[in-house]
Structures are given as C-alpha cells and as structure tokens.
Design an enzyme around this catalytic site. Structure first.
Site, PDB file in Angstrom:
ATOM      1  N   GLY A  41     -10.634   3.759   8.899  1.00 53.73           N
ATOM      2  CA  GLY A  41     -11.933   4.433   8.962  1.00 53.73           C
ATOM      3  C   GLY A  41     -12.978   3.999  10.199  1.00 53.73           C
ATOM      4  O   GLY A  41     -14.197   4.629  10.106  1.00 53.73           O
TER       5      GLY A  41
ATOM      6  N   ASN B  36      -4.523   9.774   1.437  1.00 49.80           N
ATOM      7  CA  ASN B  36      -5.386   9.073   0.388  1.00 49.80           C
ATOM      8  C   ASN B  36      -6.860   9.756   0.492  1.00 49.80           C
ATOM      9  O   ASN B  36      -7.472   9.395   1.527  1.00 49.80           O
ATOM     10  CB  ASN B  36      -5.513   7.643   0.738  1.00 49.80           C
ATOM     11  CG  ASN B  36      -6.180   6.810   0.088  1.00 49.80           C
ATOM     12  OD1 ASN B  36      -6.814   6.993  -0.978  1.00 49.80           O
ATOM     13  ND2 ASN B  36      -6.469   5.522   0.283  1.00 49.80           N
TER      14      ASN B  36
ATOM     15  N   LYS C 190      -9.300   8.933  -1.147  1.00 51.74           N
ATOM     16  CA  LYS C 190     -10.336   7.922  -1.590  1.00 51.74           C
ATOM     17  C   LYS C 190     -11.217   8.643  -2.453  1.00 51.74           C
ATOM     18  O   LYS C 190     -10.809   9.558  -3.330  1.00 51.74           O
ATOM     19  CB  LYS C 190     -10.892   7.420  -0.405  1.00 51.74           C
ATOM     20  CG  LYS C 190      -9.861   6.672   0.553  1.00 51.74           C
ATOM     21  CD  LYS C 190     -10.435   5.915   1.589  1.00 51.74           C
ATOM     22  CE  LYS C 190      -9.456   5.423   2.937  1.00 51.74           C
ATOM     23  NZ  LYS C 190      -9.729   4.654   3.717  1.00 51.74           N
TER      24      LYS C 190
ATOM     25  N   SER D 223      -7.085   4.963  10.880  1.00 47.28           N
ATOM     26  CA  SER D 223      -7.385   6.327  11.807  1.00 47.28           C
ATOM     27  C   SER D 223      -6.184   6.704  12.312  1.00 47.28           C
ATOM     28  O   SER D 223      -6.139   7.303  13.494  1.00 47.28           O
ATOM     29  CB  SER D 223      -8.175   5.502  13.037  1.00 47.28           C
ATOM     30  OG  SER D 223      -9.164   4.888  12.361  1.00 47.28           O
TER      31      SER D 223
ATOM     32  N   HIS E 266      -4.471  -1.534  -1.560  1.00 46.96           N
ATOM     33  CA  HIS E 266      -5.415  -0.923  -0.531  1.00 46.96           C
ATOM     34  C   HIS E 266      -6.306  -2.148  -0.132  1.00 46.96           C
ATOM     35  O   HIS E 266      -6.960  -2.638  -1.188  1.00 46.96           O
ATOM     36  CB  HIS E 266      -5.950   0.273  -0.870  1.00 46.96           C
ATOM     37  CG  HIS E 266      -6.498   0.863   0.068  1.00 46.96           C
ATOM     38  ND1 HIS E 266      -7.639   0.472   0.703  1.00 46.96           N
ATOM     39  CD2 HIS E 266      -5.893   1.718   0.889  1.00 46.96           C
ATOM     40  CE1 HIS E 266      -7.874   1.145   1.719  1.00 46.96           C
ATOM     41  NE2 HIS E 266      -6.709   2.174   2.122  1.00 46.96           N
TER      42      HIS E 266
ATOM     43  N   GLU F 184      -1.659  -1.726   7.067  1.00 43.84           N
ATOM     44  CA  GLU F 184      -2.944  -1.014   7.309  1.00 43.84           C
ATOM     45  C   GLU F 184      -3.841  -2.119   7.862  1.00 43.84           C
ATOM     46  O   GLU F 184      -4.607  -2.695   6.936  1.00 43.84           O
ATOM     47  CB  GLU F 184      -3.703  -0.378   6.308  1.00 43.84           C
ATOM     48  CG  GLU F 184      -2.857   0.746   5.678  1.00 43.84           C
ATOM     49  CD  GLU F 184      -3.738   1.648   5.014  1.00 43.84           C
ATOM     50  OE1 GLU F 184      -3.672   2.888   5.168  1.00 43.84           O
ATOM     51  OE2 GLU F 184      -4.435   1.266   3.863  1.00 43.84           O
TER      52      GLU F 184
ATOM     53  N   GLU G 202      -9.264  -2.049   0.538  1.00 44.56           N
ATOM     54  CA  GLU G 202     -10.714  -1.676  -0.315  1.00 44.56           C
ATOM     55  C   GLU G 202     -10.654  -2.231  -1.585  1.00 44.56           C
ATOM     56  O   GLU G 202     -11.558  -2.679  -2.109  1.00 44.56           O
ATOM     57  CB  GLU G 202     -11.060  -0.213  -0.170  1.00 44.56           C
ATOM     58  CG  GLU G 202     -11.547   0.334   1.223  1.00 44.56           C
ATOM     59  CD  GLU G 202     -11.086   1.751   1.599  1.00 44.56           C
ATOM     60  OE1 GLU G 202     -10.750   2.577   0.813  1.00 44.56           O
ATOM     61  OE2 GLU G 202     -11.068   2.206   2.737  1.00 44.56           O
TER      62      GLU G 202
END
Ligand code: PGA
Length: 254
Positions: free
Chosen positions: A176, A9, A11, A216, A98, A170, A100
């Site tokens: 991240g 991904n 992003k 990560s 996701h 996740e 985010e």
C-alpha cells in the site's frame, strides 16, 4: 507444473453494489484462457462473498477467496467466521497471516499455524502470507525473519497438506505504499523460500508450490515481476479495486 495465480484482496473496501459491479467487470474482461493459464481469485470482504460468487459463477478461471478465517471450529467467538462456514458458501482460498492481521489484530505465528490447519481441514487452500518490516530488511535479517514465519506457520503440516498451500511473500514496507520491492529482492526471497521448502518437504513439493509476490503490484511492474523464475503470480491489494488494472495484471504472464 505449479499454478500461476493472480489474487485480488479487496481488504475492507467497496459496498455490496460496488463489489458486484467490480466482480462482473472482471468476469467480462477476463478471457476464458489467460496467459500462463493463470487462475484469478477475487477476495472480497465476508459479507460480499455470496453476491460476488453469483457474479463469478460462470467464469471457469475465476475463484472465490476469503481474507481470513478463525482458528476455532465453532462456538462463542463473537465476530469470527470459521473455515467450514467459508467452504459452505463456496470459498476456495483463504488468506492466512496477512501482515495487517499480524499487526492490527496481534495474530502471531502460532495462531497462523492453527488457521492453516483449520483451513486445510475444511477443504480450503490457504494463501499463507509472510514478509518483513523495513527495520528487519535494513538490519539484513529479512531471510531469517521470513524463514521463521514459514517454519512456525507451516512446517507442522504433512507433505500432503503442504502440497495444497500457496505462499505469498509480502514485504510490509511495500504494501500500500506504492513502493515495490525490486525484482532482484523479490526473486531472491522467493528462491530462499523455495529452498526452505525443498529442505523440509523435498524437491517435488517445493517445485509445485506457487509463491506469489504482494506489495504494490500494478500493471506497470507485473510483467517484470512475474517473469522471475520463482514468482508465480501476485497478491494484489490497491490495484485489484479497479477492474482494468487488475485484469491487466492478470494478463501479465508470458
Ligand atoms: P497492495 O496490497 O497491492 O495495495 O500493496 C497488497 C496486499 O496487502 O495484499
């Protein structure tokens, strides 16, 4: 046999030229048959989809994914891209839910449920993301939280529809941050997700569903994570922006 998958991904990163270079490097480095027969998915920003597709076309085990789709079919939804449009440009997978999107764009489980349905109707394979925050983990509520996301986001699907879905666990605190969930934490959650699927859809469907871990993932931890019995690959953010790291991760199955 469920499928092993490594999804990158990107992003909101890379110019078109950088993206083309990255995709072609991955193609050149991925051998025709990866360990574990893994499928690699490259998930660039929308505007990179067609140029990246041109780069990966010749590679049999590399597919194209998108980072999001609309929960509507068409119409006055400025800035949105429909699942059908993605299918039209050769996308095979789409990320739904996701963290985010959930956090920065206020997308809730009900919207995720609609997106999953639209993706499947368009012939796309949803990669449905779930995962808890650090507060929820610390309160010991993580299994309940994730099971609620799955119930509200996926359990409206028929058995046939569910059999096409990929799930990605996740934990938000590991995305991240450089902090990976421990192998034990990952396996426990993946097992609990698979047990939920068994209850709802039966043993066969649960056994066939690929459950990826994201947060990560890097070349140093991929092999151990992927060796867990309920971990069928990874959804990789940061490390997918470097061809060598991403391909090393893709080669981490036994
Ligand atoms: P990360 O991102 O690998 O950079 O932690 C994972 C993701 O958000 O899909």
């Amino acid at each position: 046999m469920r499928k092993n998958i490594i999804a990158g991904n990107w992003k909101m990163n890379k110019s078109i030229d950088e993206g083309k270079t990255l995709a072609s490097s991955v193609v050149n480095m991925v051998s025709s048959k990866l360990p574990g027969d893994a499928e690699v998915i490259i998930i660039p920003p929308f505007v990179h989809l067609t140029p990246v597709k041109d780069q990966i076309e010749s590679a049999l085990n590399i597919s194209l994914g998108a980072q999001n789709c609309s929960n509507h079919d068409s119409g006055a939804y400025t800035g949105e891209v429909s699942a059908n449009m993605l299918r039209n440009v050769g996308v095979k997978y789409v990320i739904v839910g996701h963290s985010e999107r959930r956090e920065f764009f206020n997308e809730d489980n009900a919207i995720m449920a609609e997106k999953t349905t639209k993706a499947l109707a368009a012939g796309l394979i949803p990669i449905f993301c779930c995962g808890e925050s650090l507060e929820v983990r610390k309160a010991g509520e993580h299994e309940k939280f994730v099971s609620n996301q799955i119930e509200e986001g996926l359990f409206h699907l028929s058995l046939d529809e569910m059999s096409k879905v990929v799930i990605a666990y996740e934990p938000i605190w590991a995305i991240g941050t450089g902090e990976t969930a421990s192998t034990k934490q990952v396996q426990e959650m993946h097992r609990s997700i698979r047990l939920m699927l068994m209850d709802q859809y039966g043993d066969a469907a649960a056994e066939e569903t690929s459950i990826l871990y994201g947060g990560s993932v890097k070349p140093e931890n991929a092999e151990e994570l992927f060796s867990q019995s309920d971990v069928d690959g990874g959804l990789v953010g940061g490390a997918s922006l470097k061809a060598q790291d991403f391909v090393d991760i893709a080669n981490s199955f036994k």
